[in-house]
Every structure is written in structure tokens, then in C-alpha cells.
Scaffold this motif. Sequence first.
Motif, PDB file in Angstrom:
ATOM      1  N   TYR A   9     -33.904 -26.214   7.843  1.00 44.83           N
ATOM      2  CA  TYR A   9     -35.060 -25.416   8.260  1.00 44.83           C
ATOM      3  C   TYR A   9     -35.641 -24.751   7.022  1.00 44.83           C
ATOM      4  O   TYR A   9     -35.245 -25.026   5.899  1.00 44.83           O
ATOM      5  CB  TYR A   9     -34.637 -24.364   9.293  1.00 44.83           C
ATOM      6  N   PHE A  10     -36.566 -23.851   7.239  1.00 45.11           N
ATOM      7  CA  PHE A  10     -37.155 -23.076   6.155  1.00 45.11           C
ATOM      8  C   PHE A  10     -36.273 -21.861   5.855  1.00 45.11           C
ATOM      9  O   PHE A  10     -35.440 -21.480   6.675  1.00 45.11           O
ATOM     10  CB  PHE A  10     -38.570 -22.623   6.546  1.00 45.11           C
ATOM     11  N   ASP A  11     -36.483 -21.263   4.694  1.00 43.46           N
ATOM     12  CA  ASP A  11     -35.732 -20.071   4.327  1.00 43.46           C
ATOM     13  C   ASP A  11     -36.392 -18.852   4.971  1.00 43.46           C
ATOM     14  O   ASP A  11     -36.997 -18.007   4.322  1.00 43.46           O
ATOM     15  CB  ASP A  11     -35.709 -19.921   2.793  1.00 43.46           C
ATOM     16  N   GLY A  12     -36.287 -18.806   6.280  1.00 44.65           N
ATOM     17  CA  GLY A  12     -36.891 -17.739   7.065  1.00 44.65           C
ATOM     18  C   GLY A  12     -36.443 -17.852   8.505  1.00 44.65           C
ATOM     19  O   GLY A  12     -35.690 -18.751   8.864  1.00 44.65           O
ATOM     20  N   PHE A  34     -32.663 -25.683   2.872  1.00 43.52           N
ATOM     21  CA  PHE A  34     -33.995 -25.118   3.074  1.00 43.52           C
ATOM     22  C   PHE A  34     -35.081 -26.124   2.713  1.00 43.52           C
ATOM     23  O   PHE A  34     -35.014 -26.770   1.661  1.00 43.52           O
ATOM     24  CB  PHE A  34     -34.171 -23.849   2.240  1.00 43.52           C
ATOM     25  N   LEU A  35     -36.056 -26.243   3.588  1.00 48.00           N
ATOM     26  CA  LEU A  35     -37.201 -27.102   3.326  1.00 48.00           C
ATOM     27  C   LEU A  35     -38.240 -26.305   2.547  1.00 48.00           C
ATOM     28  O   LEU A  35     -38.704 -25.263   3.010  1.00 48.00           O
ATOM     29  CB  LEU A  35     -37.809 -27.595   4.638  1.00 48.00           C
ATOM     30  N   THR A  36     -38.592 -26.811   1.373  1.00 41.69           N
ATOM     31  CA  THR A  36     -39.586 -26.143   0.545  1.00 41.69           C
ATOM     32  C   THR A  36     -40.755 -27.064   0.197  1.00 41.69           C
ATOM     33  O   THR A  36     -41.791 -26.589  -0.263  1.00 41.69           O
ATOM     34  CB  THR A  36     -38.963 -25.618  -0.759  1.00 41.69           C
ATOM     35  N   THR A  37     -40.582 -28.379   0.431  1.00 40.63           N
ATOM     36  CA  THR A  37     -41.637 -29.336   0.078  1.00 40.63           C
ATOM     37  C   THR A  37     -41.908 -30.291   1.239  1.00 40.63           C
ATOM     38  O   THR A  37     -41.030 -30.539   2.078  1.00 40.63           O
ATOM     39  CB  THR A  37     -41.250 -30.184  -1.142  1.00 40.63           C
ATOM     40  N   ARG A  38     -43.084 -30.824   1.268  1.00 42.32           N
ATOM     41  CA  ARG A  38     -43.445 -31.839   2.263  1.00 42.32           C
ATOM     42  C   ARG A  38     -42.569 -33.080   2.105  1.00 42.32           C
ATOM     43  O   ARG A  38     -42.207 -33.722   3.103  1.00 42.32           O
ATOM     44  CB  ARG A  38     -44.931 -32.215   2.091  1.00 42.32           C
ATOM     45  N   GLU A  39     -42.187 -33.386   0.865  1.00 42.35           N
ATOM     46  CA  GLU A  39     -41.374 -34.575   0.602  1.00 42.35           C
ATOM     47  C   GLU A  39     -40.007 -34.484   1.275  1.00 42.35           C
ATOM     48  O   GLU A  39     -39.501 -35.479   1.818  1.00 42.35           O
ATOM     49  CB  GLU A  39     -41.206 -34.781  -0.914  1.00 42.35           C
ATOM     50  N   GLN A  40     -39.398 -33.319   1.250  1.00 41.25           N
ATOM     51  CA  GLN A  40     -38.113 -33.134   1.934  1.00 41.25           C
ATOM     52  C   GLN A  40     -38.253 -33.416   3.428  1.00 41.25           C
ATOM     53  O   GLN A  40     -37.399 -34.074   4.035  1.00 41.25           O
ATOM     54  CB  GLN A  40     -37.609 -31.698   1.745  1.00 41.25           C
ATOM     55  N   ARG A 218     -47.560 -25.289   4.502  1.00 42.69           N
ATOM     56  CA  ARG A 218     -47.680 -26.390   3.545  1.00 42.69           C
ATOM     57  C   ARG A 218     -46.799 -27.572   3.941  1.00 42.69           C
ATOM     58  O   ARG A 218     -47.253 -28.718   3.941  1.00 42.69           O
ATOM     59  CB  ARG A 218     -47.296 -25.890   2.140  1.00 42.69           C
ATOM     60  N   VAL A 219     -45.553 -27.305   4.278  1.00 44.88           N
ATOM     61  CA  VAL A 219     -44.615 -28.394   4.608  1.00 44.88           C
ATOM     62  C   VAL A 219     -45.040 -29.109   5.891  1.00 44.88           C
ATOM     63  O   VAL A 219     -44.981 -30.350   5.971  1.00 44.88           O
ATOM     64  CB  VAL A 219     -43.181 -27.853   4.732  1.00 44.88           C
TER      65      VAL A 219
END
Length: 223
Positions: A9-12, A34-40, A218-219
Motif C-alpha cells: 500500500y502507500f505510506d499512509g 510502500f508504493l511510491t511510483t506508478r511503475e511499482q 500520482r500512482v
Amino acid sequence: MAGKPKLYYFDGRGKMESIRWLLSAAGVEFEEQFLTTREQYEKLLQDGCLLFQQVPMVEMDGMKMVQTRAILSYIAAKHNLYGKDMKERALIDMYVGGTDDLMAFLMKFPFLSAEDKEKELANIIQKATGRYFPAYEKVLKDHGQDFLVGNCLSWADVHLLEAILMVEEKKSDVLSGFPRLQAFKANISSIPAIKKFLQPGSQRKPVPDDKYVETVRRVLRMY
């Protein structure tokens, strides 16, 4: 021995936060990606990890689990936080469902415009104090125990405490008219595993900020 659950998930907070809460209440250690990029995110999609093309996703017991409610139900059942029989489980589902309804307002709040946040804040407080908290105050009064269901901790208790603390972040004295909920909050917060999760340095996430909102947008391409 099975490895630790791994949370994607995201860091939140978002929809994963209730999963973090329940695992922590059960005393289960977990890891996070943590997902930080669209590529992930796209890699998870390409690898077939996201059945409905959505996160949260939890790797646990050899499964790649999606759908927040299914994940929470599984954790609750596995760790004896889901009642002792079908009637208790039905009550837990009912109370969790009510709390979910309140939390839906809280979850969308960070993504609103400044103007809409002002209106929605009043709506959240009105819903909490006019609909949801009176219901749980009555449940606790009628049940006559320290917990919502039975006489031991359940998923319903953990979920309600999470929601109470989230509303208190918006209005610190929101429980002023609810003495039983005040006692409930103190009781559930003092349970060792939950008390540990509430301490600084735990995996509990802070109030969502602009950075978190921007990362999610963004992601997921929410533009």
C-alpha cells in the motif's frame, strides 16, 4: 513457520490502516512494501497480484489477499477476534459496518479541496455525534460490558477505537457527551498490544498530509 504478512500500500492510512490496526491488536508482526511510483503499481498488476486491480493487497498464509473487508475478516477469524458463535459474528459485522460508514467520510477528507474540507468537517462531526456515537453509547449501555460484543476484545472494538481517534483528531472533545465511549476508549487503548501500537515509532500512520495525497493521486492517476 510462515513468514510475516506483507502489506502492499502507500505510506499512509487509507484502507490499509484498519488492517495494520487489527494485525497489531492480534500481536502479529508485519512488513510493508510502500508504493511510491506508478511503475511499482503496474508491476503488481502485470504479475497478477491484484485480482481487481486495486490495493490494499496482503501476502499472508500463501495467499495474495485483496478486498479490505475479506482481509480483515480473515485476520479476525484467525486470531479469535470474531466472536464465539454466529450471533456474535453477526453483531461484530453489524458494528464494523456502521463504523465503516463513518470512516468513509474520514477517508475521503484529505482528498477534498480546502473549501470542501470546511463543509465536510461539520458533516463528519454531525454524523459522529448525531448518528454513530449515540448508537455505540447505547450498545455499551445495553450490553453492560467493557466490550461491544461478548466479554472480550473483538474486531468491532478495534475498529471503533480507530474511528474514535480519527474523529478526535478533527474535534478533540467530540466524546464529551458520551461517558460510556470515553470509558471504552480508555479500556481498549490500555490493552497491551493496542497500547504498543499507539506509541510513537509504531507502524501506525499519521494524519494524511499533502505528500501522501499527491503520491496516491500520482500512482493511481487520479487526475
